[in-house]
Structures are given as C-alpha cells and as structure tokens.
Scaffold this active site. Sequence first.
Site, PDB file in Angstrom:
ATOM      1  N   ASN A 152       0.782  -1.246   0.000  1.00 29.58           N
ATOM      2  CA  ASN A 152       0.000   0.000   0.000  1.00 29.58           C
ATOM      3  C   ASN A 152       0.810   1.291   0.000  1.00 29.58           C
ATOM      4  O   ASN A 152       0.304   2.323  -0.439  1.00 29.58           O
ATOM      5  CB  ASN A 152      -1.035  -0.010   1.134  1.00 29.58           C
ATOM      6  CG  ASN A 152      -0.422  -0.036   2.508  1.00 29.58           C
ATOM      7  OD1 ASN A 152       0.703  -0.502   2.674  1.00 29.58           O
ATOM      8  ND2 ASN A 152      -1.146   0.446   3.491  1.00 29.58           N
ATOM      9  N   GLU A 248       5.071  -4.399  12.031  1.00 27.84           N
ATOM     10  CA  GLU A 248       4.117  -3.289  11.868  1.00 27.84           C
ATOM     11  C   GLU A 248       2.907  -3.877  11.164  1.00 27.84           C
ATOM     12  O   GLU A 248       2.948  -4.117   9.954  1.00 27.84           O
ATOM     13  CB  GLU A 248       4.736  -2.160  11.024  1.00 27.84           C
ATOM     14  CG  GLU A 248       6.047  -1.594  11.568  1.00 27.84           C
ATOM     15  CD  GLU A 248       5.876  -0.779  12.831  1.00 27.84           C
ATOM     16  OE1 GLU A 248       4.743  -0.336  13.124  1.00 27.84           O
ATOM     17  OE2 GLU A 248       6.873  -0.601  13.559  1.00 27.84           O
ATOM     18  N   CYS A 282      -3.247   1.531   6.833  1.00 25.33           N
ATOM     19  CA  CYS A 282      -3.424   0.761   8.076  1.00 25.33           C
ATOM     20  C   CYS A 282      -4.036   1.585   9.197  1.00 25.33           C
ATOM     21  O   CYS A 282      -4.522   1.010  10.166  1.00 25.33           O
ATOM     22  CB  CYS A 282      -2.088   0.175   8.494  1.00 25.33           C
ATOM     23  SG  CYS A 282      -0.827   1.420   8.591  1.00 25.33           S
TER      24      CYS A 282
HETATM   25  N1  LIG Z   1       1.341  -1.069  10.802  1.00 22.13           N
HETATM   26  C1  LIG Z   1       1.768  -0.550   9.678  1.00 22.13           C
HETATM   27  O1  LIG Z   1       2.641   0.318   9.663  1.00 22.13           O
HETATM   28  C2  LIG Z   1       1.208  -1.022   8.368  1.00 22.13           C
HETATM   29  C3  LIG Z   1       1.494  -0.286   7.210  1.00 22.13           C
HETATM   30  C4  LIG Z   1       0.991  -0.711   5.989  1.00 22.13           C
HETATM   31  C5  LIG Z   1       0.240  -1.864   5.900  1.00 22.13           C
HETATM   32  N2  LIG Z   1      -0.025  -2.559   7.034  1.00 22.13           N
HETATM   33  C6  LIG Z   1      -0.873  -3.749   6.949  1.00 22.13           C
HETATM   34  O2  LIG Z   1      -0.545  -4.527   5.795  1.00 22.13           O
HETATM   35  C7  LIG Z   1      -1.673  -5.208   5.298  1.00 22.13           C
HETATM   36  C8  LIG Z   1      -1.865  -4.934   3.828  1.00 22.13           C
HETATM   37  O3  LIG Z   1      -0.696  -5.183   3.114  1.00 22.13           O
HETATM   38  P1  LIG Z   1      -0.449  -6.539   2.299  1.00 22.13           P
HETATM   39  O4  LIG Z   1      -1.739  -7.045   1.764  1.00 22.13           O
HETATM   40  O5  LIG Z   1       0.675  -6.298   1.371  1.00 22.13           O
HETATM   41  O6  LIG Z   1       0.006  -7.495   3.491  1.00 22.13           O
HETATM   42  P2  LIG Z   1       0.509  -9.031   3.447  1.00 22.13           P
HETATM   43  O7  LIG Z   1       0.721  -9.435   4.857  1.00 22.13           O
HETATM   44  O8  LIG Z   1      -0.356  -9.854   2.607  1.00 22.13           O
HETATM   45  O9  LIG Z   1       1.927  -8.953   2.683  1.00 22.13           O
HETATM   46  C9  LIG Z   1       2.977  -8.161   3.155  1.00 22.13           C
HETATM   47  C10 LIG Z   1       4.296  -8.705   2.620  1.00 22.13           C
HETATM   48  O10 LIG Z   1       4.522 -10.000   3.172  1.00 22.13           O
HETATM   49  C11 LIG Z   1       4.846 -10.911   2.124  1.00 22.13           C
HETATM   50  N3  LIG Z   1       4.466 -12.255   2.552  1.00 22.13           N
HETATM   51  C12 LIG Z   1       3.275 -12.891   2.381  1.00 22.13           C
HETATM   52  N4  LIG Z   1       3.336 -14.124   2.928  1.00 22.13           N
HETATM   53  C13 LIG Z   1       4.567 -14.273   3.456  1.00 22.13           C
HETATM   54  C14 LIG Z   1       5.238 -15.307   4.155  1.00 22.13           C
HETATM   55  N5  LIG Z   1       4.648 -16.466   4.436  1.00 22.13           N
HETATM   56  N6  LIG Z   1       6.511 -15.090   4.551  1.00 22.13           N
HETATM   57  C15 LIG Z   1       7.134 -13.909   4.305  1.00 22.13           C
HETATM   58  N7  LIG Z   1       6.564 -12.903   3.638  1.00 22.13           N
HETATM   59  C16 LIG Z   1       5.293 -13.074   3.220  1.00 22.13           C
HETATM   60  C17 LIG Z   1       4.096 -10.354   0.932  1.00 22.13           C
HETATM   61  O11 LIG Z   1       4.609 -10.869  -0.267  1.00 22.13           O
HETATM   62  C18 LIG Z   1       4.336  -8.866   1.110  1.00 22.13           C
HETATM   63  O12 LIG Z   1       5.611  -8.507   0.634  1.00 22.13           O
HETATM   64  C19 LIG Z   1      -2.845  -4.676   6.129  1.00 22.13           C
HETATM   65  O13 LIG Z   1      -3.125  -5.585   7.148  1.00 22.13           O
HETATM   66  C20 LIG Z   1      -2.294  -3.374   6.696  1.00 22.13           C
HETATM   67  O14 LIG Z   1      -2.905  -2.925   7.874  1.00 22.13           O
HETATM   68  C21 LIG Z   1       0.439  -2.183   8.262  1.00 22.13           C
HETATM   69  O1  LIG Z   2      -0.654   1.885   5.854  1.00 29.71           O
HETATM   70  C1  LIG Z   2      -0.078   2.283   6.878  1.00 29.71           C
HETATM   71  C2  LIG Z   2       0.987   3.301   6.771  1.00 29.71           C
HETATM   72  O2  LIG Z   2       1.774   3.335   7.879  1.00 29.71           O
HETATM   73  C3  LIG Z   2       0.423   4.542   6.278  1.00 29.71           C
HETATM   74  S1  LIG Z   2       1.154   5.983   6.738  1.00 29.71           S
HETATM   75  O3  LIG Z   2       2.589   5.861   6.677  1.00 29.71           O
HETATM   76  O4  LIG Z   2       0.752   6.269   8.066  1.00 29.71           O
HETATM   77  O5  LIG Z   2       0.687   7.043   5.856  1.00 29.71           O
END
Ligand SMILES: NC(=O)c1ccc[n+]([C@@H]2O[C@H](COP(=O)([O-])OP(=O)(O)OC[C@H]3O[C@@H](n4cnc5c(N)ncnc54)[C@H](O)[C@@H]3O)[C@@H](O)[C@H]2O)c1
Ligand SMILES: O=C[C@H](O)CS(=O)(=O)O
Length: 475
Positions: A152, A248, A282
């Site tokens: 994202n 995260e 997120c």
């Molecule tokens: N807390 C934060 O700062 C933050 C920021 C952005 C997104 N997010 C969270 O991320 C999610 C959305 O992103 P997404 O769909 O890309 O997440 P995801 O967990 O599906 O994938 C994230 C990454 O992990 C990899 N991955 C998937 N399976 C794996 C495995 N078994 N081992 C190692 N790596 C693996 C993916 O290829 C990708 O690069 C939402 O839950 C969102 O809240 C959190």
């Molecule tokens: O998707 C979660 C990211 O941390 C967004 S942001 O960096 O807060 O804009």
Amino acid sequence: MSEKFDLFINGRWIQTDDKLEVLNKHTGKTYAEVSKAGEEEVDQAVKSAQKAYKSNGLSAYDRFEVLKKVSELLQENKEEFALSIVQEAGKPLKQAQTEVDRAAQTFELSAEEAKRLSGHGVPVNAAPGSENRMAFTIKMPVGVVGAISPFNFPLNLVAHKIAPAIAAGNAVVLKPASATPTTALRLARLFEEAGLPAGLLNVVVGSGSTVGKQMQKDERISLYTFTGSAEVGLKIKQNTGLNKLILELGNNSPVIVDKEADVAQAATNIAQKGFAYAGQVCISVQRVYVHESVKKDFQEKLLEAMKELKVGDPNDKDTDVGPMISEDEAKRAEDWVEDAKENGAEVLTGGERKGPLFYPTVLTNVTKNMKVVYDEIFAPVVSLLPYNDLEACIDELNESPYGLQGGIFTKNLDTAFYAARKVEVGGLMINDSSQYRVDLMPYGGVKDSGWGKEGPKYSIDEMTEERLVVMNLEN
Ligand SMILES: NC(=O)c1ccc[n+]([C@@H]2O[C@H](COP(=O)([O-])OP(=O)(O)OC[C@H]3O[C@@H](n4cnc5c(N)ncnc54)[C@H](O)[C@@H]3O)[C@@H](O)[C@H]2O)c1
Ligand SMILES: O=C[C@H](O)CS(=O)(=O)O
C-alpha cells in the site's frame, strides 16, 4: 509496451527467466515485467549483504551523504515515482505525490540520524569495588536486515525500512510486495546513483511463500522488519526464532466523536481519512464511536462532506478514491458489507462495486461482532457505532485485537486525557482521526498491531545493539 525490471543484487541488475507480471491497477493491463528471484538469487542477495556489511567502510558521514543524496534524487524525480505508485498501486495521483514527498523526508531524517548515533557514559565506578573503572556504550549495527514490505505504500514504507537500516550501518535484503515491486526497484537505481557500495542494498522480488519464506530461514539475517497483515506477521514470528523482529501490522482504527466535539471538524476529517486510497491505509478510520446526542448532526455532516469525494481514475489530479489493489479485494469488501446487511446493518451511502472500485460506504446499525467492525476491512468502509457512556465505549473499542492508532474529537480536556490513558493503541490523536502520521514520529502498534517502532530515530534504536565497553584502569 510494458517496462522491464530486474533484481538488484550486489550492485548489479540480475535478469532471470521467471517473470512477474505487474498490473496497472486501474486498467488491469500489464504495466511491467519483473525478473523473479529463485533460491539461488535470494542466497546471493543475503551473501552479498553479509559480505558488504562486514567490509563496510562507510563512515557515519558517508552514510549521511548517500541518504541525503537519495532524498534529493527523489525530489528531482518526483513525477516518475508518483506515476509509478499510481500505476502499480492504483493510488490517486495527489496521494502518490504526497507519498514521494514523505519518502524524501524519511531519507532526509535518516541521513540526519546517521550523524547522531551515539552511546552514553555508564558510571560503573559508583559500584563498590569498581573505583578504577570507566565505562561507556557504543551503538553497533546488527548486520544484515531482512525487510519485507506491503503493497500500500510501495515507496515510503520501503523507505522506512531501508533508510534507517543504512543509517545505522547495516546491509539490507528487501522483498517488496509482489503487487507493487517496481517502485522499490526504481529506488534501488537512486541508491546506485548516490554511490552506495555494492551489496549494502539488495532487492529480491517474488512471493511471500517462496522468497519471503526463504528469507525467514536464513541464519545470516540478524533482524527482520516486516510490515503487513497480522496473519503473515504471526507466521514470520513463528519462523524467525530468537532473531530480532519489528512487526508493523494491521488495525481497525477507532475514532470517538464525543458529545463536546466540533462535529463539523470531525465530519470533514473522517470524510477524508476514512476513504483516502480506498481505505487501504493501516490507520484509515474504520469504527466511528459517536455520542448519541450528536449522532444525527454528525451523520448528516459526514454524508454531506463525502459528496466532495471524487471517485474514479487515479491518474486524475482531483481523484480522492481510486481502485482497490485488485477486483478480488473489492469483492471481499462487498461480501463483508453484504454480510453486515444480512445481519441488520443499514447502508447510508455507497455499498456498490464496479470492478476494483468500491464506492465510499458508511454503515449504521452495526454490531461489534460483525466483520466490518471486528476485523480489519482495509477498504473504503466506515461504520458508525452510537454510545452514551464514554467509559463503556472505550471498554468496547478496546475489545479489538488491534491497537495501532486511534482518535478522539472533543473540546473537553479531561475527556481527551481520559481517552489518552484508556484507549489501547500505539498513538492517540486528539481532535484528529487515527490517520495522522508524520515520518519523524514514533509509529507502531500494541496487541495484534505488532511491536517495535518506526520513524528513523526509533527504527535506528531497534536496528542497533548497544555494546558496553568497560576500562579497567591502573589507578
Ligand atoms: N502497521 C503498519 O505500519 C502497516 C502499514 C501498511 C500496511 N499494514 C498492513 O498490511 C496489510 C496490507 O498489506 P499486504 O496485503 O501487502 O500485506 P501481506 O501481509 O499480505 O503482505 C505483506 C508482505 O509479506 C509478504 N508475505 C506474504 N506471505 C509471506 C510469508 N509467508 N513469509 C514472508 N513474507 C510473506 C508479501 O509478499 C508482502 O511482501 C494490512 O493488514 C495493513 O494494515 C500495516
Ligand atoms: O498503511 C499504513 C501506513 O503506515 C500509512 S502511513 O505511513 O501512516 O501514511
């Protein structure tokens, strides 16, 4: 013609036969073709990182210069990077431009922090028997950092991993999300131009179940930094043993609109922060706990403010809400909304889908056990939950397994500070929604939202070890 990208390993661009097709998320057409890493390439990437880390001759000032240069190059190439994010992530142009500005900040902040890495004196001679000793600590890099990033924020969340790791003197192996890998590869080009020695940054592309899994089992990696879903975060935790880990993860952000809120301010804010980038942030607003006495007024003002949202083509400079990352994800959001409706929820606006576009949706008459409330929806869907008693409201919102960021709108200082002490989150915003972040602040969640903080100063703490040095003096 789609653009071609290769892997970045040991300062070289490595082509493989196995290709990943990256789609333009708005048109659904192929946007780029990227070489995928196999076992051999992942092994080479980690080997190069380890070698480069061990022979790393970069001083703190050198690291400052490289990171500062990358920040400048990002600003110079802002349009290229913004368009890359628009195409592969489907993020509306103005939000993509903001992401590039923020990433430039993340690099600049990390560059500055590279010059501030320091330990501290330890007064060991205050202990009986240690009269002739002096001690201090030094900050040491951990070695090889394994970074795994989500789709994202394909630039700034990658920046939040690479920049502090390099600032601290580490080497990095990055696996970007398969849906959005090309922005990270463009970033690697900037590091090349900025003069980062070979091997200190390696980018390997491939699925989580192949490249991601292999990285988790590699004992040469000292620290993992992962941003993504709680589900994958848990798998990584289970596989990485005693290694250091920064997680995260997701959230279903709560925001309280108190009886003493500026209702107009809350409504305008939530109309923006619940739906930007189709809610795929997120800290996007998901659950709005609104006091019964202001609910009608808030609801009217929210729906009015939402009429300003422009939905559609992410290339359009005025668009606020573009496509979701895939049609499947938009269908998932649609299913969750249908499920809520079947159980009594009322759709105040939205609820429709056109391909990957899911229209900004507001639900009422929801209950706490519905998926749209309890789980992370990660879509442009906001649920309104009325309350009468603040204490009971906070107890209920704390039932969520997540705790990244939240918000409260209130003009009453006592209420604001009560919430600051009671809401279980990594960060609480007062008179703002959950979706506030500047890149220098400590950022990270509690409970299933993970642990460890990002923000260059804080990531650098996580990505270094404090080594104690004690001198035994003769007199
Ligand atoms: N807390 C934060 O700062 C933050 C920021 C952005 C997104 N997010 C969270 O991320 C999610 C959305 O992103 P997404 O769909 O890309 O997440 P995801 O967990 O599906 O994938 C994230 C990454 O992990 C990899 N991955 C998937 N399976 C794996 C495995 N078994 N081992 C190692 N790596 C693996 C993916 O290829 C990708 O690069 C939402 O839950 C969102 O809240 C959190
Ligand atoms: O998707 C979660 C990211 O941390 C967004 S942001 O960096 O807060 O804009």
